[in-house]
Design an enzyme around this catalytic site. Sequence first.
Site, PDB file in Angstrom:
ATOM      1  N   TYR A 160      66.773  13.091  13.932  1.00 16.90           N
ATOM      2  CA  TYR A 160      67.420  13.886  12.866  1.00 16.90           C
ATOM      3  C   TYR A 160      68.933  13.644  12.844  1.00 16.90           C
ATOM      4  CZ  TYR A 160      68.366  18.278  10.259  1.00 16.90           C
ATOM      5  OH  TYR A 160      68.767  19.224   9.343  1.00 16.90           O
ATOM      6  N   LYS A 164      70.967  12.195   9.750  1.00 16.20           N
ATOM      7  CA  LYS A 164      72.017  12.984   9.085  1.00 16.20           C
ATOM      8  C   LYS A 164      73.376  12.306   9.168  1.00 16.20           C
ATOM      9  CE  LYS A 164      69.691  16.518   7.473  1.00 16.20           C
ATOM     10  NZ  LYS A 164      69.349  16.497   6.033  1.00 16.20           N
TER      11      LYS A 164
HETATM   12  P1  NAP Z   1      62.922  23.922   4.764  1.00 17.63           P
HETATM   13  O1  NAP Z   1      62.915  25.405   4.668  1.00 17.63           O
HETATM   14  O2  NAP Z   1      61.991  23.264   5.725  1.00 17.63           O
HETATM   15  O3  NAP Z   1      62.714  23.317   3.299  1.00 17.63           O
HETATM   16  C1  NAP Z   1      62.616  21.936   3.098  1.00 17.63           C
HETATM   17  C2  NAP Z   1      61.844  21.681   1.825  1.00 17.63           C
HETATM   18  O4  NAP Z   1      61.744  20.252   1.654  1.00 17.63           O
HETATM   19  C3  NAP Z   1      60.413  22.223   1.891  1.00 17.63           C
HETATM   20  O5  NAP Z   1      60.076  22.855   0.684  1.00 17.63           O
HETATM   21  C4  NAP Z   1      59.596  20.960   2.114  1.00 17.63           C
HETATM   22  O6  NAP Z   1      58.276  21.041   1.606  1.00 17.63           O
HETATM   23  C5  NAP Z   1      60.384  19.940   1.334  1.00 17.63           C
HETATM   24  N1  NAP Z   1      60.043  18.585   1.749  1.00 17.63           N
HETATM   25  C6  NAP Z   1      59.811  18.127   2.996  1.00 17.63           C
HETATM   26  N2  NAP Z   1      59.497  16.835   2.981  1.00 17.63           N
HETATM   27  C7  NAP Z   1      59.534  16.437   1.686  1.00 17.63           C
HETATM   28  C8  NAP Z   1      59.300  15.206   1.024  1.00 17.63           C
HETATM   29  N3  NAP Z   1      58.955  14.101   1.702  1.00 17.63           N
HETATM   30  N4  NAP Z   1      59.438  15.167  -0.311  1.00 17.63           N
HETATM   31  C9  NAP Z   1      59.768  16.267  -1.013  1.00 17.63           C
HETATM   32  N5  NAP Z   1      59.988  17.465  -0.449  1.00 17.63           N
HETATM   33  C10 NAP Z   1      59.877  17.548   0.890  1.00 17.63           C
HETATM   34  O7  NAP Z   1      64.375  23.374   5.150  1.00 17.63           O
HETATM   35  P2  NAP Z   1      65.845  23.987   4.874  1.00 17.63           P
HETATM   36  O8  NAP Z   1      66.271  24.676   6.097  1.00 17.63           O
HETATM   37  O9  NAP Z   1      65.898  24.674   3.557  1.00 17.63           O
HETATM   38  O10 NAP Z   1      66.673  22.619   4.831  1.00 17.63           O
HETATM   39  C11 NAP Z   1      67.046  21.969   3.625  1.00 17.63           C
HETATM   40  C12 NAP Z   1      67.949  20.789   3.961  1.00 17.63           C
HETATM   41  O11 NAP Z   1      69.089  21.253   4.684  1.00 17.63           O
HETATM   42  C13 NAP Z   1      67.277  19.741   4.843  1.00 17.63           C
HETATM   43  O12 NAP Z   1      67.715  18.458   4.483  1.00 17.63           O
HETATM   44  C14 NAP Z   1      67.785  20.098   6.221  1.00 17.63           C
HETATM   45  O13 NAP Z   1      67.746  18.987   7.088  1.00 17.63           O
HETATM   46  C15 NAP Z   1      69.196  20.546   5.899  1.00 17.63           C
HETATM   47  N6  NAP Z   1      69.793  21.413   6.920  1.00 17.63           N
HETATM   48  C16 NAP Z   1      69.239  22.629   7.241  1.00 17.63           C
HETATM   49  C17 NAP Z   1      69.833  23.429   8.212  1.00 17.63           C
HETATM   50  C18 NAP Z   1      69.285  24.776   8.620  1.00 17.63           C
HETATM   51  O14 NAP Z   1      69.829  25.382   9.565  1.00 17.63           O
HETATM   52  N7  NAP Z   1      68.267  25.301   7.984  1.00 17.63           N
HETATM   53  C19 NAP Z   1      70.990  22.975   8.856  1.00 17.63           C
HETATM   54  C20 NAP Z   1      71.522  21.737   8.515  1.00 17.63           C
HETATM   55  C21 NAP Z   1      70.917  20.967   7.539  1.00 17.63           C
HETATM   56  P3  NAP Z   1      57.055  21.456   2.603  1.00 17.63           P
HETATM   57  O15 NAP Z   1      57.466  22.670   3.298  1.00 17.63           O
HETATM   58  O16 NAP Z   1      55.900  21.661   1.712  1.00 17.63           O
HETATM   59  O17 NAP Z   1      56.912  20.310   3.549  1.00 17.63           O
END
Ligand code: NAP
Length: 259
Positions: A160, A164
């Site tokens: 990851y 990133k």
């Molecule tokens: P999340 O709750 O897991 O949501 C991610 C979404 O992306 C889910 O709806 C998932 O669908 C969808 N997804 C996964 N694989 C996919 C694919 N191949 N094609 C299309 N859609 C796909 O994650 P989040 O926390 O909102 O994170 C969103 C972004 O922010 C990500 O890039 C993550 O790495 C980044 N981020 C998050 C955090 C944090 O603390 N939460 C921190 C830094 C960066 P399914 O659930 O159906 O698989």
Amino acid sequence: MTADTTYTPPEQVVAIVTGAGRGIGAAIAERLGADGLAVACVDIDEATAAETATRLEGQGVRSAAYAADVSDEDAVQAVVDRVAAELGPPTVLVNNAGVLRDNLLFKMSAGDWDTVMQVHLRGTFLMTRATQRHMTEARWGRVVNLSSTSALGNRGQANYAAAKAGLQGFTKTVAHELGKFGVTCNAVAPGFIVTEMTRATAERVGQGFEEFSAARVAGIPVNRAGQPEDVAEAVAYFCSPAAGFVSGQVLYVAGGPRT
Ligand code: NAP
């Protein structure tokens, strides 16, 4: 705020948000909708994408749901073509879809390495390549990629963190290549944000979410966990017409310089 006078956005800006079914992506879709953009909610899970799109429509936003795996080349081209035909040419793209496959390096499988690279790096590349044509034709566009504080290194996240950090290099390169067409490309790098993704991490390490969250918050200067809306706010800025002279940047949204 001063608007960019060299390049002007279309009257109705159409945005694509990937991973819009829940979490940060859903908050970004709502925030862009509130700013007057039409929003294509793309997710691998059609049902959750539809939930977000329906919520937006209830708020008076032109919106539609699309199912696509962002790492599938044909599916990406098809979804961008459909968005262009149904909502209008997309000139804002938020590459937010993401997955985790955490493990210590010595236990990390090649499959888990590949999955993370496929979704974050290949997915962002494919979506951006398929969408940029509409932006260069419009002589205006905004690409925002979701990086992470993990790009700076994080135990258990070799895959990851590499993805990133890779996205930051991709962001700066797209900024160089597309700037002359009025297209900016920036990255938002969140720290600890409360979503299903971080809940799953707590579960994986065998902690209750309260305990897991308290340990993270202890290291965050503003003394609270981030919410999806905190990230959406930063993304909305980069997508705005007023941000036309800001490109190739990485904005950490982490409650401090690095958490
Ligand atoms: P999340 O709750 O897991 O949501 C991610 C979404 O992306 C889910 O709806 C998932 O669908 C969808 N997804 C996964 N694989 C996919 C694919 N191949 N094609 C299309 N859609 C796909 O994650 P989040 O926390 O909102 O994170 C969103 C972004 O922010 C990500 O890039 C993550 O790495 C980044 N981020 C998050 C955090 C944090 O603390 N939460 C921190 C830094 C960066 P399914 O659930 O159906 O698989």
